[in-house]
Design a protein around this motif. Structure first.
Motif, PDB file in Angstrom:
ATOM      1  N   VAL B 170       0.843  -1.198   0.000  1.00 22.76           N
ATOM      2  CA  VAL B 170       0.000   0.000   0.000  1.00 22.76           C
ATOM      3  C   VAL B 170       0.880   1.249   0.000  1.00 22.76           C
ATOM      4  O   VAL B 170       0.649   2.195  -0.753  1.00 22.76           O
ATOM      5  N   GLY B 183      -5.872  -1.424  -1.758  1.00 23.93           N
ATOM      6  CA  GLY B 183      -5.688  -0.996  -0.384  1.00 23.93           C
ATOM      7  C   GLY B 183      -6.092  -2.112   0.546  1.00 23.93           C
ATOM      8  O   GLY B 183      -6.355  -3.241   0.110  1.00 23.93           O
TER       9      GLY B 183
ATOM     10  N   GLU C  66      -9.627   4.990  -1.456  1.00 24.25           N
ATOM     11  CA  GLU C  66      -9.603   5.564  -0.104  1.00 24.25           C
ATOM     12  C   GLU C  66     -10.986   5.494   0.541  1.00 24.25           C
ATOM     13  O   GLU C  66     -11.113   5.376   1.751  1.00 24.25           O
ATOM     14  N   GLU C  69     -11.694   1.606   1.337  1.00 29.10           N
ATOM     15  CA  GLU C  69     -10.965   1.190   2.541  1.00 29.10           C
ATOM     16  C   GLU C  69     -11.715   1.600   3.802  1.00 29.10           C
ATOM     17  O   GLU C  69     -11.805   0.833   4.757  1.00 29.10           O
TER      18      GLU C  69
END
Lengths: 446, 362, 165
Positions: B170, B183, C66, C69
């Motif tokens: 990551v 991720g 992002e 996650e």
């Protein structure tokens, strides 16, 4: 009834509104602090009060404040930790929903003391209705001139933002909370740097629990010395205790620190005793992570002294025979409760809530849960008990954040104090897994 | 300008002088591999890495010259700064050995242990770590967590089962590539490396996630099942590349280049990352200027062609381990008494002399 | 014809609220708005799809990964479609000590589903959650923002009857 600092006006109808709160002396601390005191003087009073962090760790709040770095030209932040998720604890939930202005007043006073101009109240996302209550209260306070630009004409500016969490116990850990507040996964940070140096948005930050902050208006109004005079020893002031389990009157109680545990459990002023026809078996005194104690050790210390509701007395005897005040989540269990099953339940909780960043916690919590699940369902063996103790030991102290410890302690302590019950499960599985089966050793009942 | 004042750190009884701000782990690496703590997640070239695996835990028995108090808990040496006068115990501390043993156990309980079919075997940090710090047996009897294999692009395969969640890939995607599409999803032991919506990692530098992966979770599909690592020969080579440094290792099996990787230092870290063109598309000797055979440590599996006792780099560890696990011989036991008697007998002495003579001649 | 973009986008008042939220944070720290926006999106759609997450990523100027996650880390976000009412039942210790497990069994029987399942009529999705910070008022569950406390079998039946109407 003892002295009430936080909950004195809690029963007044309409106390959640600005008007009623103000009528009962609300926001006088803001007036006093902003108009008559320098920020450092407020910090000084909080230091003198000796008030300790009410979120669980019990670190002196004034000292935490004094660690805050103050470099020129860098904003400082105050973040209120309202992520209350420790099983057994619901005091902040109660406080925020019933008397939101107390927290807001505390936030203003504390932000002023620390020199913060934007402060956050991070509330767990499940309490969305409480977030709406707080947002309404903030709007009221703003309309009355207690928030926003140039508060009360003193030139001090403050904005309050209520931030919802998303369902993660780990965000109660202060650095995980800051990560979450920055819009990231709630992975605790490596320390150092500590938030006091590099916290929210890489700026110096103080993170305080809801109840801790709610104490500050009283401290400003009455002085740190007056606060320090309440309570016993280094356990100053009052504490909200969230009482749950098999007692007559569960709920949130504000106690003066130092009340005997026995009085707290059995007096009608507090919990009113164990429900009729049943007996006290065990207590988890400070939220699910602290060591569970059998009845005889929660009421009296190993030396035979009365155990008191205070930081020092509850931890008397270390983890061998003592526990911790923690967050004040007081879970009472009578003889019908299976400690083994409850330990499995807590273990499942920590497994579910582990962020998964560091290996001992990520892998160890799941392992403990699986072994306990086997034992609870009658598939355990004698080896498993020592295995659990060993796995717990190998997690404890070796993780990034205290969740590892929190997961290890309930398992270690349950086996320490209730080993015979674990043995009963692995030696007599048919009997132990029968519906309604109760293990009843005579020596732990009071 | 004055040179910065160096600070003194003692690790496993050996002193080293390092600039302030150096971590304990980096200080230990300066002394040498025999005292350097293992690192499964820390990766010096990647900013922010470290602190997660807990493999590098050490005991600080003296905080510093000024404040000699020991640190109450074991600390992760990769993220803890060294202080002047600090005294650290690593392989010499039983508490550390035990905790590290625990970390091996934790990392392995959900690991598939499919080394015989894993391309990483032979250069796997988890293998080395377990070999040097773990036990040969497991106490884990529960079901292992499993995930489906995932292709993230046509060149990289993700075996999530093998992942130890070091987060290195990551950080690599964040710091080396211009756009991160993978991720860590979910949390706890359900955490997984994923793109969530099954997309390819499509980027000139994406292949570097293979090199930084300490285990066989991210592997090179073009190398899949081509050879065991120890049957191939690494060669240093370079080419003019407009995207990267072009400095690589070519891995030969016979005359064939079966794999191209970035060069790794003594600690298994890539300092100069390479582009996908060099890694995946240049597999002819003619594409490269050959510099010569890659220096491979004699203790490495690759030199030895197999796992053997040479692989244990840290001889001290074995002794420490033995000292903690074997009880001293109790002389009061009858067979020991017999042995004592035997040792004093004339026959025995004669035998010993004969042996002595034999070996001294040789 | 509705295009997907419109179905994903915030309604007008929610868009205004979203902009208000984003403006709360210091310049360059707009990512802080991620959790509040995910809540806002879930309020609108009942769950958060990958498309919705992409929309939010776009709004905040961050990479979609992002958002993925974060959304997968926190348990409150439903990553798959759910029933009309999502019952989030507390399964943690303090509630179990006061009979939470028995009430839960009754609830499951009553709905005819187990955890993470939706009733065939699409009315109820049952989820198990950890401690809701209502331990002294347990057993409890939550439906959207509302807490239902001091539950017993009769009360559970009443609530389900009421919501089934």
């Amino acid at each position: 009834m003892g002295l009430k600092i936080l909950t004195e006006h809690i029963d007044k109808p309409g106390i959640e509104t600005f008007e009623v709160y103000r009528k009962h002396g609300g926001y006088t601390a803001v007036e006093k602090a902003l108009k008559k005191m320098a920020p450092d003087e407020v910090v000084e009073e909080v230091k003198k009060s000796g008030v300790r962090g009410r979120g669980g760790a019990g670190f002196p709040m004034g000292m935490k404040w004094s660690f805050l770095a103050k470099p020129e030209g860098v904003p400082r932040y105050l973040v209120c930790n309202g992520d209350e998720s420790e099983p057994g604890t619901f005091k902040d939930h109660f406080l925020m929903k019933t008397i939101p202005h107390l927290l807001i007043e505390g936030m203003i006073v504390s932000s002023y003391a620390l020199g913060a101009h934007k402060s956050f109240i991070y509330v767990r996302g499940e309490l969305m209705y409480v977030i709406r209550i707080l947002e309404k209260a903030i709007a009221e306070a703003k309309a009355a001139g207690f928030l926003g630009k140039n508060i009360l004409g003193t030139g001090y500016d403050l904005e309050l933002v209520v931030q919802p969490g998303g369902g993660a116990y780990i965000c109660g850990e202060e650095t995980a909370l800051l990560e979450s507040l920055e819009g990231k996964r709630g992975n605790p940070r490596n320390k150092p740097p500590f938030p006091a140096v590099k916290g929210l948005y890489e700026s110096p930050t103080v993170v305080n629990n809801v109840e801790s902050i709610a104490n500050t208006p009283w401290i400003v109004n009455n002085g740190g010395d007056a606060y320090a005079a309440i309570g016993i020893g280094r356990s100053t002031g009052t504490k909200l205790i969230s009482a749950s389990g098999n007692v007559k009157n569960p709920g949130v109680y504000e106690i003066v620190l130092g009340v005997p545990v026995e009085e707290f459990i059995y007096s009608d002023e507090y919990l009113g005793g164990i429900r009729d026809g049943h007996y006290l078996k065990a207590v988890v005194a400070g939220g699910s992570s602290v060591p569970i104690l059998p009845a005889h050790l929660i009421l009296k210390t190993a030396n035979g002294e009365n155990r008191l509701m205070s930081y020092e007395s509850l931890s008397d005897g270390g983890f061998a025979t003592g526990t911790m005040l923690g967050s004040g989540g007081f879970i009472v269990m009578d003889e019908t409760v299976s400690v083994v099953r409850n330990t499995w339940n807590f273990s499942r909780f920590y497994h579910h809530e582990s962020c998964g960043q560091c290996s001992p916690c990520r892998e160890g919590t799941g392992w403990m849960e699986k072994v306990l699940e086997r034992i609870v369902h009658g598939h355990g063996n004698e080896r498993d008990i020592d295995l659990l103790v060993d796995v717990a030991k190998r997690i404890e102290g070796n993780t990034i954040c205290p969740l590892g410890d929190a997961a290890a302690w309930p398992v270690g302590s349950a086996i320490r104090h209730f080993r015979d019950e674990f043995e009963w499960y692995v030696r007599h599985p048919e009997e132990a897994t029968k519906k309604g089966a109760v293990y009843m050793p005579q020596n732990v009942l009071v | 300008m004055d040179a910065p004042q160096l600070i003194k750190v003692t690790i496993d009884g050996r002193e080293v002088h390092v600039p302030p701000g150096t971590t304990i782990l980096e200080a230990a690496r300066q002394i040498g591999p025999e005292v350097a703590p293992p690192a499964m997640c820390y990766y010096k070239p990647l900013k922010g890495s470290g602190g997660k695996c807990r493999a590098c835990l050490v005991k600080v028995t003296q905080g510093s010259e000024k404040d000699p108090r020991p640190m109450p808990k074991l600390v992760a040496s990769c993220i803890t700064g060294a202080q002047d006068g600090m005294v650290v115990e690593n392989y010499t501390n039983p508490e550390v050995v035990n905790a590290r043993n625990g970390v091996v156990e934790f990392l392995l309980i959900n690991h598939p242990l499919d080394c015989p079919v894993c391309d990483q075997a032979g250069e796997c940090h988890l293998q080395d770590f377990a070999y040097e710090n773990g036990l040969a047996t497991t106490r884990y009897e529960e079901e292992r967590r499993t995930f489906d294999r995932e292709d993230i692009g046509d060149k990289i395969q993700l075996h999530m089962n093998r992942c130890i969640l070091c987060y290195r890939c990551v950080y690599t995607a964040n710091q080396i590539t211009d756009r991160r599409v993978h991720g860590v999803m979910y949390r706890g032991d359900h955490s997984e490396i994923s793109t969530y919506i099954h997309q390819a990692i499509d980027n000139d530098f994406s292949g570097n996630v293979i090199d930084v992966c300490p285990v066989g979770a991210l592997t090179d599909k073009t190398y899949r099942f081509k050879s065991r690592v120890w049957f191939s020969k690494p060669v240093d080579a370079h080419r003019d590349c407009d995207k990267c440094c072009g400095k690589v290792n070519l891995w030969y099996k016979g005359d064939e280049v079966i794999r191209v990787t970035a060069r790794k230092n003594q600690w298994g870290e890539v300092e100069d990352f390479i582009c996908n063109t060099c890694r995946f598309d240049k597999k002819q000797t003619a594409d490269w200027v050959i510099e010569g055979p890659t220096k491979v440590s004699r203790a490495s599996v690759i030199s030895a062609n197999k796992y053997g006792k040479n692989v244990i780099k840290k001889t001290g560890f074995g002794l420490e381990y033995a000292a903690h696990h074997y009880k001293p011989i109790d002389d009061t036991r009858p067979y020991d008494k017999n042995l004592k008697e035997i040792k004093q007998s004339e026959d025995y002495k004669a035998l010993m002399e004969k042996n002595e003579a034999f070996f001294s001649k040789k | 014809m509705l295009n997907t973009r419109e179905m994903i986008a915030f309604t007008e008042d929610r868009l205004a609220r979203a902009q208000e939220i984003i403006a709360q944070y210091p310049e360059g720290r707009q990512k802080s708005a991620l959790l509040p926006l995910l809540h806002l999106a879930q309020e609108q759609h009942g769950w958060v799809s990958a498309k919705v997450m992409d929309y939010i990523a776009d709004m905040l100027g961050i990479q979609p990964v992002e958002v993925y996650e974060v959304a997968t880390f926190y348990t409150m976000f439903h990553l798959e479609p759910v029933g009309k009412h999502v019952i989030e039942y507390c399964r943690t210790g303090p509630c179990c000590v006061v009979g939470g497990e028995g009430v839960y069994d009754h609830l499951k029987e009553r709905l005819g589903v187990s955890a993470n399942q939706t009733t065939s009529d699409g009315m109820f999705t049952l989820k198990e959650v950890e401690c809701l910070a209502a331990c002294g008022w347990g057993p409890c569950f939550q439906i959207r923002e509302k807490f239902y406390m001091h539950l017993d079998n009769t009360k559970v039946d009443q609530i389900i009857d009421e919501l089934s109407k």
